[in-house]
Structure formats: C-alpha cells, structure tokens
Scaffold this motif. Structure first.
Motif, PDB file in Angstrom:
ATOM      1  N   ASP A 406       1.606 -10.689   4.589  1.00 33.94           N
ATOM      2  CA  ASP A 406       1.852  -9.554   4.011  1.00 33.94           C
ATOM      3  C   ASP A 406       3.308  -9.439   3.607  1.00 33.94           C
ATOM      4  OD1 ASP A 406       2.408  -9.791   6.666  1.00 33.94           O
ATOM      5  OD2 ASP A 406       2.038  -7.496   7.053  1.00 33.94           O
ATOM      6  N   ARG A 461       3.291   2.186   4.437  1.00 35.92           N
ATOM      7  CA  ARG A 461       1.862   2.219   4.777  1.00 35.92           C
ATOM      8  C   ARG A 461       1.495   3.435   3.830  1.00 35.92           C
ATOM      9  NH1 ARG A 461      -0.370   0.572   9.629  1.00 35.92           N
ATOM     10  NH2 ARG A 461      -2.341   1.202   8.840  1.00 35.92           N
ATOM     11  N   ILE A 464      -4.187   6.298   0.484  1.00 35.01           N
ATOM     12  CA  ILE A 464      -4.732   6.301  -0.931  1.00 35.01           C
ATOM     13  C   ILE A 464      -6.137   7.163  -1.048  1.00 35.01           C
ATOM     14  CG2 ILE A 464      -5.798   4.014  -0.265  1.00 35.01           C
ATOM     15  CD1 ILE A 464      -5.593   2.989  -2.931  1.00 35.01           C
ATOM     16  N   ARG A 466      -9.615   7.789  -1.325  1.00 35.60           N
ATOM     17  CA  ARG A 466     -10.604   7.006  -0.908  1.00 35.60           C
ATOM     18  C   ARG A 466     -11.653   6.688  -1.949  1.00 35.60           C
ATOM     19  NH1 ARG A 466     -12.537   6.441   4.298  1.00 35.60           N
ATOM     20  NH2 ARG A 466     -11.369   8.288   5.036  1.00 35.60           N
ATOM     21  N   TYR A 469     -10.128   3.528  -3.398  1.00 31.85           N
ATOM     22  CA  TYR A 469     -10.146   2.507  -2.349  1.00 31.85           C
ATOM     23  C   TYR A 469     -11.607   1.912  -2.304  1.00 31.85           C
ATOM     24  CZ  TYR A 469      -9.406   0.200   2.140  1.00 31.85           C
ATOM     25  OH  TYR A 469      -9.329  -0.821   2.960  1.00 31.85           O
ATOM     26  N   ASN A 476      -9.854  -4.816  -2.957  1.00 35.40           N
ATOM     27  CA  ASN A 476      -9.887  -4.324  -1.395  1.00 35.40           C
ATOM     28  C   ASN A 476      -9.075  -5.355  -0.536  1.00 35.40           C
ATOM     29  OD1 ASN A 476     -12.942  -2.748  -0.576  1.00 35.40           O
ATOM     30  ND2 ASN A 476     -11.324  -2.213  -1.942  1.00 35.40           N
ATOM     31  N   PHE A 479      -5.525  -4.034  -0.802  1.00 34.92           N
ATOM     32  CA  PHE A 479      -5.529  -2.950  -0.161  1.00 34.92           C
ATOM     33  C   PHE A 479      -5.375  -3.267   1.699  1.00 34.92           C
ATOM     34  CE2 PHE A 479      -8.152  -0.584  -3.639  1.00 34.92           C
ATOM     35  CZ  PHE A 479      -6.974  -0.650  -4.430  1.00 34.92           C
ATOM     36  N   ARG A 480      -6.377  -4.207   2.004  1.00 32.94           N
ATOM     37  CA  ARG A 480      -6.401  -4.640   3.461  1.00 32.94           C
ATOM     38  C   ARG A 480      -4.916  -5.320   3.706  1.00 32.94           C
ATOM     39  NH1 ARG A 480     -11.717  -5.796   2.124  1.00 32.94           N
ATOM     40  NH2 ARG A 480     -11.016  -8.110   2.008  1.00 32.94           N
ATOM     41  N   ARG A 483      -2.320  -2.793   4.215  1.00 39.35           N
ATOM     42  CA  ARG A 483      -2.782  -1.860   5.125  1.00 39.35           C
ATOM     43  C   ARG A 483      -2.800  -0.481   4.898  1.00 39.35           C
ATOM     44  NH1 ARG A 483       0.398  -3.573  10.484  1.00 39.35           N
ATOM     45  NH2 ARG A 483      -1.146  -2.051  11.571  1.00 39.35           N
ATOM     46  N   LEU A 484      -3.390  -0.282   3.571  1.00 43.08           N
ATOM     47  CA  LEU A 484      -3.397   1.269   3.094  1.00 43.08           C
ATOM     48  C   LEU A 484      -4.324   2.203   3.810  1.00 43.08           C
ATOM     49  CD1 LEU A 484      -3.505   0.528  -0.975  1.00 43.08           C
ATOM     50  CD2 LEU A 484      -1.480   0.442   0.674  1.00 43.08           C
ATOM     51  N   PRO A 486      -6.973   5.069   3.533  1.00 45.28           N
ATOM     52  CA  PRO A 486      -8.000   5.739   2.723  1.00 45.28           C
ATOM     53  C   PRO A 486      -8.112   7.103   3.095  1.00 45.28           C
ATOM     54  CG  PRO A 486      -9.108   4.356   3.818  1.00 45.28           C
ATOM     55  CD  PRO A 486      -7.783   3.977   3.982  1.00 45.28           C
TER      56      PRO A 486
END
Length: 888
Positions: A406, A461, A464, A466, A469, A476, A479-480, A483-484, A486
C-alpha cells in the motif's frame, strides 16, 4: 518552507567536510597507483577502503554516546579543528612520499569523520521543525553527494596537474578545512542530553546497549539494517568503480574515477527528488521503489561488459546511464530511511542509536572492501559481484514490496499526480503530521483523492460511496489496498453505524480520514448541498475536523465541465491546482459551520489568485496579439474588425484621447453596443482610466446627475447616435465625437499605432506599470427605479472574477459567436458581451437596436453555434417575430 539559517550553516559544514574527504581519498589512490603501478590498482582501492572504514568501526559508537552527553554543535566545531590538523599532516606525508604516512593520515581523517557522523544526523531534529526533517535530510544527502561529484571530478584533475608532486593538491584540502571550520562556528548552540550513559572501552557493548534500547521497535531495527545494506552496496560501487572501469571496460584509472561521478550526480538528484516527494513527512513508499531501481541497475552493470566488448561507444553510454540511474535509486532509497531513523529514535538516545546505526553501516562498507579484496585474490571480476548483488537486492526489493504494497502504490500515485498537476498547498500546517483527524473537502473531480494524498504523504482513509465501491468491481483490489470505507445515504442504520465505527477505528490507529461531504462530484463547478450525518464521524471523539477546499480542478478532463469525463484534450499539460486547508475545528462542529469554513477557504483561494498587475487593458493586448487575424466584433451598421485591427484602432484612439484627458481619472462613454462603443471602452482601458458608460434609457435629469457625481469632463459619443436619439450635442457637456477623432487619425498615426500594437510591451502600451488589479475599471449606474441612480465601482479584479464565474457555469468554444443586444451600461452587457469574448478570443456581434429581430437572426445564423445575451422580454418578442426556424 525554508530551513533555519543554522541548519544551512550545518549543511555547508557537512558539504565542505565531505568534499575534503573525497578529494583527499582520491588523491591518495592516484598517488599510490603512481607510486606502486597500475597492476596494483584493485588492491590499493580495496586496502584504502578497509583503512577508510576501520576508524568508523572503532569510534562511531563512542561518538554516539558523546553526541548525547555533550552539545552536538561543540563536538562539530572540535572535529573541524581536528580536520585542519589532519590536513596539515597530509602535506608532510605527500612531501616525503610516505606510503605509510598517507595511510596514517587517512586513518586520522576518518577518525574525525567518525565523531562527526552521529552529530551530523542527530542535530537535524534540533535545528529544524519536525515536518521539515525529510526535506532537511534530502538537502543534506543532496549536498553530500554534490561534494562527492565535485571531489570525484576535482581529484583526477588535480592529480593530472600536479603529478608527481601532490603537495600543491594537499594545500587545497587545507584551505577547504579552514573554510569548514569557519562555517561550523555559525551553527547555533544546542543543549546536551542528560542521559547518565558512559562510554565503554569495549565499543560493541555500547552498540548492544543502544540497539537494546529500541529493539522492541521492529520497524526501526529494520530501517537500521536497511541503511547498513545500502552502505554495503553503495560502498562497493564507490571503491569498485576504478577496478571495474580498468579491468571490465578497458578504461584508465583517471577515466574510471569519473564513473562514480555519474553515480554521485544520480544520488544527489535522487535525494532531491525524495525530499520533494516526501515534503512534510517520511515517504516510506520510496524505499521499495529505490530498492527495485538499485537491483535492476546493479544487475545491468554486471552484464554490460559484454556489450562494451561488441560496441564500445554504445556500451559505455549505456554504462553511464545505468550508473546514473543506480545513483538516483540510491537517493530515493536512503533519504526516507535516514529520516525515519531520526524521527523514530527517542530524544534521549537518538545520538547513540544513530551512532549504532552508522557503525552497522560501516560494517557493511568494510564488508564491501573485503569483498573487493577477496575478488582480487580469487581473480573474480567486479562486474560479476555487481550481478550477484543485483540479484540479492532484487530479492530483498520483492520482499519489501510484498510487505509494503500500500505504501509503494500510494507513493507511485503521488508521483504520478505531482507529474500531472502543479499542486499549491495552502495551510497544510493545519493538518497534523501524526495522529487521527477528519478531513472534510469539496468534491470537484475524480482526481480529488489523489490531490489530497499528494499533499499529506500520510495514509488517508477515504469514505467512498457504496454504490461506486460495488459497481466498479474491477477496481475493488485498489479500494481494498487503499483501505477505503464504503458508505451510502441509503444504508440501513446498522451499516451506517458500522461505517462510522470503521472510520473512528482508522483515526484511533493514527490515520487521517477524508470524506467528501457533498456525496457526489459537482456538475456545475459550485459546491453542492452537504449530506447530513457526516459530522457524526468525529463527534464524541477528540479528533479535530480539518476543512479543505480543492481549487483549479473544475475544467480538467476528470471533472464534468465538458459534460462527461475525458471529454476534451488535457490542456494545459500540468494544470495548476490548489489544496487549501483551514484551521482545525472542534469535533462537535456542525455541518453548516464546516460548510462556511470551506466556503471561506474558496474565497481565500480566489483572492490568492489575484495578480497585482492583471488589468483589463493588459488582458486585451495579450488576447489581441494571440488572436491577431481572428474576427473580434461586428455590428448592424456593417462595421467589422479583427482582433488585430481592434488593437490598432484602440491604440490610435487612446493616442488621440490622452492629451484631451490629461489629469482626468475617468472617461464617460455615451454609445450603444457597437464596434465604436467597444473600441471606446478598450481605449479607456489602455489609458488606464475608469470607463463610465452612461445610460441612454434614463431621463435627462438622471443623466446629468450621473455626469455630476462621476465628475466627468470628457464624454465619448457619436453625432449619428445623438441624432438617432434626437438629442442636441449641447445637452451632453464635454462631448467628444468619435467621427471627429476618426477623421483626425492620419496615416502616420495609423503606422505608429501598428508599430505599438505589434512591438510595444503590454505594460507600457496600457500605461499599467503603476496600475493595480484593485483599481476601479468601470463605474455602472443603476436605472434609478428606486430613486436617484446609484453608481457602483467595479475593479479590474471584480470584472475578471465575474468572467471566471461565468466560465465555470458554461463552456465557451472558440467557434462560438456572441450575439449581444444588452447595452454596455448594463453589468451583464459590459462583462459578457465585451470582456468575455476578449478573454476567450471569440467573436461578438453587436445589435444596437434590440427590436431589430431580423438582423439578430441573420447575424446569429452566421455561425453554427451562437450564444445570445439578451433580456427575457426581447427573447419573447424575437421568438414571435423571427421567421427563421433553425436559429439556435
């Protein structure tokens, strides 16, 4: 953003010390090679490397203890006195051609450098603020390797000039030592750390105690060993370049000495880039990127000797590029590591821990010298060792990427964002450098999160929507990785509570959390309604709320300015944007209060954009020169002018008006919306005088009131216009007729105006050297429907800001044509039918009689797309009377 003067003196001291070390070291190598012969070059460089590192192994740990017990500034000054003494001894060693004396001087030189090392890095947090430590380290590393560049370049030159007598070259080292002593005296005094620690004769015990004090911090320990591995690779590259060039590339010893010059240049550049990217904090994501670059370039150096054998010139060029990129990667690798060690160490033991770190690093340098010496005994080429080290580094880089995916990906996004956008940060000091906080920002484009990431160099962080998302399934993994969090306004209360808890947990872990309170990207450039409930994220906690405003992104291809994403070619290439942060607000702040804070930031952003010398006249000159042959204005009387002709005409008219209006700050204009009315306003702007457009729809008494209160002595008008209104010229005091002025413009005046329009500087042409954007550009009077007409002063900045606001509302294309029926004494008419076309470089067609719908339709049909600025009443009458059905 500047560092303290004391740090700059310290940086100069470090630069001169490193320069002296490098010049003397290379002079010593060339001296011994000349004394013993070229066949001993690899052994000489390996032995020199070993002698070089022994003092650091012996004295770095005690130096770290001293750096904690005594003032670091005092130790630095004493070390510089020792350096001067050692350089005087070097004169004697060179004079007597003493081989062992030279080695002894090298040992003493490295001894004083060993005592300087812990103070050099440990004093940085005492001289600069915490948020400037990364930048200070980049400056220190950059100047260190600049000294290596200069030393590596100067030593071969000095050696070739003084051979076989090296005494004159040693005098240069003495002079540098004297200057370094002088700069060290200017460093501010620092307080000693009362630790109660004592030195042990068995220095390994000191190192063990220092590491034991921070052994619980695994990240710090890993950083210490990473720095040691860097010194192993970089040390081998430095001492191995001469035998690599001589044995693998077929170069001379002097030519081989220049190879490390390119590596040093690269390290300095990489250090500078690391500082620029890191800014306020430590950019951990640069470490795997730097390690990967080091691995690839070292592996490449191991195989390029085969290319040199086939194509010498191309091969040598490739070697130089790889050596330079190897240096850049080293700079990107070591700067964040050094910064992390300095910031992570507790104050009480910082000197000892840094001393232990440097000792472990010098073990790596000693190992590099031992490897080179063993390779000489076993007849193994240096290129082979480069290849092996490259593979080992590649494996370690892979492990680092797996452990820090990350951080690395975020750093790459930040670097890409900074390459595509020129980001100006305002109030960034309001965002804490550590600890949790909630950032609330407006939402302008899809690139907003990356702009915010590029300003902080901390994990943020983002909350976002959902729906996005879940719909963007292909993103995805991204996004993971980021560490967003939703969330959606349509979520059930259970899901909403879970999202709020997740955001609070992120702040508890020391991360920043950002939410775009509008819930969606703006479709019109204006800040939308805030969604309810977002303030609950911070409510009930001690974390501050940081209002943020993103400016300059409306109009980019990732905003909805063009109607859709990627709807136009990205221009300009590096768009200027701003990220403005306001003072922290209490966690109990309400949504309206946060919105007001963001709105105030937007006001401050637009106020900061004001250029003091930006006036309407200068804008007209620059636009006319840029669009010289493009059509500018026409009217129903048959007059048509291009931008070039308009500039010439306005220049000539201003030349005639200047003596007539000397000492007058304002010029009255009593003309309908025509080419003549436009040129009159442009001439007033070029004279840097306030234009007062008088209404011809008010009574005679109200007009006289306007003239009196505006203190007008000169009024530009037209006889044909007065005849149309059935007004006698005597009723308009101070009237000057455009027909008379035009008749008085001779051929010489036209040629003079042409020359000025083409070559005269815009500031001189518009008499705006003393003008300011806050000066009054125009005075407009109200209609007087509620009493006497009221005059309103509009500055250059007012009108220019209004133009920007209009352009935020809709897009104007270069093929558009404005059909203007509103008079110039109308605020909308003056702004949008005179100055807007000039700003955008488009054409305008003036209609002095708004009842002439046939002419309007004919003029509007001249272009495929026409913008009609008119009153609603006129539009209604026009739609009833106009026979054309294809009018847009």
């Amino acid at each position: 953003n500047r560092t303290s003067p004391s740090f700059r003196w310290h940086n100069a001291t470090q630069f001169l010390g490193a320069l002296n070390d490098n010049i003397f070291r290379w002079l010593m190598v060339f001296f011994l090679i000349g004394l013993l012969g070229d066949e001993h070059a690899q052994r000489i460089t390996s032995l020199t490397g070993l002698v070089f590192v022994i003092p650091f192994l012996l004295f770095t740990a005690p130096a770290g203890v001293l750096a904690d017990r005594f003032s670091k500034r005092t130790i630095i000054v004493l070390v510089k006195w020792a350096e001067l003494t050692v350089m005087l001894l070097a004169l004697a060693a060179f004079y007597f051609n003493s081989r062992y004396g030279i080695y002894g001087v090298l040992f003493l030189m490295c001894t004083q450098s060993a005592f300087f090392g812990p103070c050099k890095y440990g004093i940085i947090p005492e001289l600069v603020e915490r948020e400037k430590v990364s930048r200070a380290n980049s400056y220190l590393e950059g100047l260190t390797y600049l000294s290596i560049v200069i030393g590596t370049a100067a030593a071969p030159f000095l050696a070739s000039m003084v051979r076989p007598d090296f005494v004159l070259a040693a005098l240069v080292c003495v002079v540098i030592a004297v200057v370094g002593l002088w700069t060290s005296i200017h460093i501010q005094r620092t307080a000693p750390r009362v630790t109660g620690e004592t030195m042990s004769l068995f220095f390994v015990k000191d190192i063990h105690r220092a590491l034991q004090a921070v052994w619980h911090d695994r990240q710090l320990i890993l950083a210490i060993f990473a720095a040691a591995y860097f010194l192993l690779v970089a040390g081998f590259a430095q001492i191995g370049m001469i035998p690599y060039g001589m044995n693998d590339l077929g170069l001379t010893d002097t030519q081989s000495g220049y190879l490390f010059l390119f590596a040093a240049i690269g390290i300095g550049l990489g250090s500078y880039l690391a500082g620029r990217i890191s800014r306020r904090t430590v950019e951990i994501g640069l470490i795997p990127i730097g390690a990967l670059g080091m691995a690839l370039m070292a592996t490449g150096l191991g195989v390029t000797r085969h290319i040199v054998a086939v194509a010498p010139l191309a091969g040598l060029g490739l070697v130089v590029v790889m050596v330079g990129l190897f240096g850049v990667s080293c700079g990107l690798f070591i700067v964040p590591i050094n910064s992390f060690i300095q910031l992570r160490c507790p104050d009480a033991v910082r000197g000892r821990v840094i001393g232990a770190s440097k000792w472990i690093g010098w073990v790596g340098v000693a190992l590099a010298g031992a490897i080179l010496y063993i390779c000489d005994l076993l007849n193994v080429s240096v290129s082979t060792v480069f290849w092996v080290m490259g593979l080992i580094t590649l494996a370690l880089a892979g492990i680092t990427i797996i452990r820090l995916p990350d951080f690395m990906f975020r750093t790459m996004l930040v670097m890409l964002t900074q390459a595509l956008y020129r980001i100006r940060m305002v109030g960034v000091e309001h965002v804490p450098t550590e600890g949790g906080a909630l950032i609330v920002s407006n939402h302008v484009s899809w690139v907003d999160p990356f702009i915010l990431l590029a300003t902080q160099q901390r994990r943020i962080r983002f909350m976002i929507d959902r729906t996005i998302y879940e719909q963007l399934w292909w993103a995805n993994w991204l996004f993971r990785l980021g560490r967003l969090i939703p969330v959606s306004a349509k979520d059930s209360p259970k899901k909403m509570v879970a999202a709020i808890r997740q955001a609070r947990q992120a702040m508890d872990e020391g991360d920043l959390v950002c939410i775009f309170a509008e819930g969606a990207i703006t479709r019109n450039g204006m800040m939308g309604r805030f969604r309810a409930g977002f303030e609950k994220v911070a409510r009930g906690t001690a974390y501050p709320i940081i209002p943020a405003y993103l400016g300059g992104l409306w109009g980019s291809i990732l905003s909805y300015y063009h109607g859709r994403l990627l709807g136009a070619f990205p221009w300009p290439p590096r768009r200027k944007v701003a990220a403005c942060f306001g003072p922290p607000m209490e966690s109990t702040a309400s949504s309206p209060a946060i919105r007001r804070a963001i709105e105030q930031l937007s006001v401050d952003y637009f106020m900061d954009k004001k250029e003091p010398s930006r006036t309407l006249g200068r804008m007209f000159v620059r636009s006319a020169r840029r669009h010289w042959l493009r059509a500018f204005a026409s009217d129903t009387t048959g007059k048509r002018v291009s931008y070039g002709k308009a500039l010439i005409g306005a220049t000539a008219l201003a030349h005639k008006l200047e003596p007539m209006t000397d000492g007058q700050g304002r010029i009255g204009i009593f003309l309908p919306p025509t080419v003549g009315g436009a040129l009159a306003n442009l001439a007033a702007a070029m004279l840097n005088k306030t234009a007062v457009n008088l209404s011809y729809a008010v009574s005679k008494e109200d007009r006289a009131y306007m003239i009196e209160h505006a203190e007008l002595m000169t009024i530009l008008t037209s006889r044909a216009f007065l005849d149309k209104l059935q007004m006698a010229p005597e009723t308009l005091p101070g009237a000057v007729f455009l027909e008379d002025l035009a008749a008085g413009i001779s051929g010489a005046d036209k040629r003079r105006a042409l020359f000025k329009a083409l070559f005269c500087p815009a500031a001189a042409l518009t008499r705006s050297r003393q003008a300011h954007t806050d000066d009054t550009a125009a005075i407009l009077f109200s209609s007087g429907s509620s009493g006497r007409p009221k005059g309103v002063e509009l500055t250059h900045s007012n009108i220019l800001s209004n133009l920007e606001m209009v352009l935020m509302g809709f897009r104007v294309y270069r093929s558009d044509r404005i059909c203007a029926v509103l008079p110039l004494f109308h605020s909308f008419g003056l702004t949008c039918t005179l100055w807007l076309p000039i700003k955008m470089g488009i054409a305008v067609s003036y209609v002095p009689n708004p009842l002439d719908g046939t002419l309007v339709g004919r003029m509007a049909g001249q272009d495929s797309c026409t913008l009609l600025f008119a009153t609603p009443t006129f539009l209604l009458n026009y739609m009833r009377r106009c026979k054309r059905q294809d009018f847009k």
